[in-house]
Write a protein that holds these residues in place. Structure first.
Motif, PDB file in Angstrom:
ATOM      1  N   HIS A 116     -13.277  -1.255  -4.304  1.00 33.42           N
ATOM      2  CA  HIS A 116     -13.556  -2.621  -4.757  1.00 33.42           C
ATOM      3  C   HIS A 116     -13.205  -3.633  -3.676  1.00 33.42           C
ATOM      4  O   HIS A 116     -13.969  -4.578  -3.416  1.00 33.42           O
ATOM      5  N   ARG A 117     -12.068  -3.451  -3.045  1.00 38.78           N
ATOM      6  CA  ARG A 117     -11.648  -4.362  -1.984  1.00 38.78           C
ATOM      7  C   ARG A 117     -12.643  -4.337  -0.829  1.00 38.78           C
ATOM      8  O   ARG A 117     -12.981  -5.367  -0.251  1.00 38.78           O
ATOM      9  N   LYS A 169       0.833  -1.204   0.000  1.00 36.68           N
ATOM     10  CA  LYS A 169       0.000   0.000   0.000  1.00 36.68           C
ATOM     11  C   LYS A 169       0.868   1.255   0.000  1.00 36.68           C
ATOM     12  O   LYS A 169       0.538   2.255  -0.641  1.00 36.68           O
ATOM     13  N   ARG A 170       1.983   1.213   0.705  1.00 36.36           N
ATOM     14  CA  ARG A 170       2.900   2.352   0.738  1.00 36.36           C
ATOM     15  C   ARG A 170       3.597   2.531  -0.609  1.00 36.36           C
ATOM     16  O   ARG A 170       3.908   3.662  -1.009  1.00 36.36           O
ATOM     17  N   VAL A 171       3.856   1.433  -1.328  1.00 40.66           N
ATOM     18  CA  VAL A 171       4.417   1.533  -2.681  1.00 40.66           C
ATOM     19  C   VAL A 171       3.481   2.358  -3.564  1.00 40.66           C
ATOM     20  O   VAL A 171       3.924   3.273  -4.277  1.00 40.66           O
ATOM     21  N   ALA A 172       2.196   2.047  -3.508  1.00 40.09           N
ATOM     22  CA  ALA A 172       1.217   2.792  -4.299  1.00 40.09           C
ATOM     23  C   ALA A 172       1.193   4.257  -3.896  1.00 40.09           C
ATOM     24  O   ALA A 172       1.136   5.157  -4.747  1.00 40.09           O
ATOM     25  N   GLU A 205      -5.103  11.734 -10.976  1.00 43.86           N
ATOM     26  CA  GLU A 205      -5.586  10.558 -11.689  1.00 43.86           C
ATOM     27  C   GLU A 205      -5.192   9.268 -10.955  1.00 43.86           C
ATOM     28  O   GLU A 205      -5.979   8.330 -10.857  1.00 43.86           O
ATOM     29  N   ILE A 206      -3.961   9.245 -10.466  1.00 39.89           N
ATOM     30  CA  ILE A 206      -3.495   8.057  -9.741  1.00 39.89           C
ATOM     31  C   ILE A 206      -4.345   7.833  -8.497  1.00 39.89           C
ATOM     32  O   ILE A 206      -4.766   6.704  -8.198  1.00 39.89           O
ATOM     33  N   ARG A 207      -4.627   8.907  -7.765  1.00 47.54           N
ATOM     34  CA  ARG A 207      -5.391   8.757  -6.527  1.00 47.54           C
ATOM     35  C   ARG A 207      -6.830   8.325  -6.794  1.00 47.54           C
ATOM     36  O   ARG A 207      -7.430   7.618  -5.985  1.00 47.54           O
ATOM     37  N   ALA A 208      -7.371   8.726  -7.922  1.00 48.54           N
ATOM     38  CA  ALA A 208      -8.713   8.248  -8.302  1.00 48.54           C
ATOM     39  C   ALA A 208      -8.685   6.744  -8.551  1.00 48.54           C
ATOM     40  O   ALA A 208      -9.604   6.015  -8.145  1.00 48.54           O
ATOM     41  N   GLU A 209      -7.627   6.258  -9.215  1.00 44.23           N
ATOM     42  CA  GLU A 209      -7.477   4.819  -9.438  1.00 44.23           C
ATOM     43  C   GLU A 209      -7.327   4.072  -8.107  1.00 44.23           C
ATOM     44  O   GLU A 209      -7.931   3.017  -7.908  1.00 44.23           O
ATOM     45  N   MET A 210      -6.514   4.624  -7.210  1.00 44.97           N
ATOM     46  CA  MET A 210      -6.308   3.986  -5.916  1.00 44.97           C
ATOM     47  C   MET A 210      -7.598   3.926  -5.108  1.00 44.97           C
ATOM     48  O   MET A 210      -7.882   2.930  -4.435  1.00 44.97           O
ATOM     49  N   ALA A 211      -8.391   4.969  -5.196  1.00 43.45           N
ATOM     50  CA  ALA A 211      -9.667   4.998  -4.474  1.00 43.45           C
ATOM     51  C   ALA A 211     -10.604   3.911  -4.991  1.00 43.45           C
ATOM     52  O   ALA A 211     -11.321   3.264  -4.206  1.00 43.45           O
ATOM     53  N   TYR A 215      -1.247  -1.917  -6.341  1.00 46.25           N
ATOM     54  CA  TYR A 215      -0.673  -2.281  -5.046  1.00 46.25           C
ATOM     55  C   TYR A 215      -1.513  -1.776  -3.872  1.00 46.25           C
ATOM     56  O   TYR A 215      -1.356  -2.264  -2.752  1.00 46.25           O
ATOM     57  N   ALA A 216      -2.383  -0.806  -4.112  1.00 45.34           N
ATOM     58  CA  ALA A 216      -3.213  -0.273  -3.030  1.00 45.34           C
ATOM     59  C   ALA A 216      -4.158  -1.322  -2.468  1.00 45.34           C
ATOM     60  O   ALA A 216      -4.641  -1.189  -1.335  1.00 45.34           O
TER      61      ALA A 216
END
Length: 317
Positions: free
Chosen positions: A215-216, A112-115, A204-210, A129-130
């Motif tokens: 989903h999880r 998660k920290r990698v993401a 954009e990255i943070r939207a993907e991570m969210a 990775y999130a």
């Protein structure tokens, strides 16, 4: 159950070791399933130099096993003979941003920290990775992946120590990656890696991570004692679909249960033993084989000894 104390037999060279050494250290507390016996000797090295010194001096006949955060690990009730190496965030938890949308990351850094680090640096390609539990070392070992991306698509090179404490660098091609598998020797201890992505706006990255996190939350029993996906997806289908079709959703043995929410997740309902969990997994494998002819392969790693009088015979191996 306990093992003979290795510390009493290793000699004066241990005085040069700076990390923490603990004989007969229970491992249940460091695995997500919260079960399992002790490590004969648990070593938490101070840094890579400390680990190299220890491995070089350790008698070669003593087995060494690296573990990470224990997210997909089932330690059997009799424990693990020899030395268990667990890397700490203090010694192996650095993140460095490099040119060319690359990151140099220590093996103990949580996925998660990698993401998060990639997002902060505006480097895309790491959002998956999130949603992956565990640390980077385990992801490198098993080619962890989700949402259409695998670790093998990001790895540039990997740093490791061999059983004698020699430092080696492996390329992506050296890893022999396939689905949830790498072909490198099991006794190599990964200490860090260089990963590469692509430039991307942080928003954009943070939207993907969210979306990954959402989903999880929707699909997985993340508040249970679980080891993540129990079995690998067979070719052309999903493990959960085959488990469900074989009537194993909610199947329970002792304190071990296949999750009602996501039936490829095995959970400890509170009082499970490692024996309960492994027996449940093999029972699921047998029932899926009988129903569909599909041989499920474990994704969770089962390590160590059974207690005397115990044993789980793999139904399909």
């Amino acid at each position: 159950m306990s093992f003979p104390d290795l510390l009493a037999t290793l000699g004066d060279w241990l005085a040069g070791v700076r990390g923490k050494l603990t004989a007969n250290q229970p491992l249940a507390a460091v695995t997500w399933l919260r079960v399992g016996g002790p490590a004969q000797l648990l070593f938490q090295p101070a840094d890579e130099d400390d680990l190299a010194l220890f491995l070089a001096a350790l008698p070669e006949e003593i087995p060494v096993l690296p573990i990470g955060l224990g997210s997909n690990l089932l330690v059997r009730d009799g424990g693990i003979e020899g030395v268990v190496v667990r890397l700490t965030g203090k010694g192996f938890g650095t993140v460095e941003v490099l040119d060319g949308a690359r990151l140099r990351i220590g093996a103990a850094v949580p996925d998660k920290r990698v993401a998060e680090a990639a997002a902060e640096a505006g480097i895309g390609g790491f959002s998956f990775y999130a949603g992956i539990p565990g640390a980077l070392g385990g992801a490198l070992r098993m080619n962890a992946g989700a949402h259409g991306t695998e670790t093998c698509q990001r790895l540039v090179e990997l740093a490791a120590l061999d059983r004698r404490g020699n430092r080696i660098v492996l390329s992506n091609a050296d890893m022999g990656y396939s689905y949830r598998h790498s072909a490198v020797p099991a006794d190599l201890i990964f200490t860090g890696a260089v990963l590469a992505g692509t430039p991307q706006a942080e928003v954009e990255i943070r939207a993907e991570m969210a979306e990954v996190a959402a989903h999880r939350e929707r699909a997985q029993p993340i508040r249970e004692k679980t080891g993540g996906s129990t079995f690998k997806n067979p070719p052309g289908t999903s493990a959960w679909k085959e488990i469900d079709a074989a009537g194993c959703r909610g199947l329970q043995i002792g304190g071990a249960r296949m999750s009602d929410m996501h039936c490829n997740f095995m959970i400890n309902t509170g009082d499970a033993t490692a024996f309960d969990l492994e027996l449940l997994g093999e029972t699921v494998r047998r029932r899926v084989r009988a129903h569909s002819g599909i041989c499920l392969e474990w994704e969770i790693k089962r390590l160590g000894r059974f207690l005397p009088g115990q044993g789980v015979t793999p139904f399909l191996d």
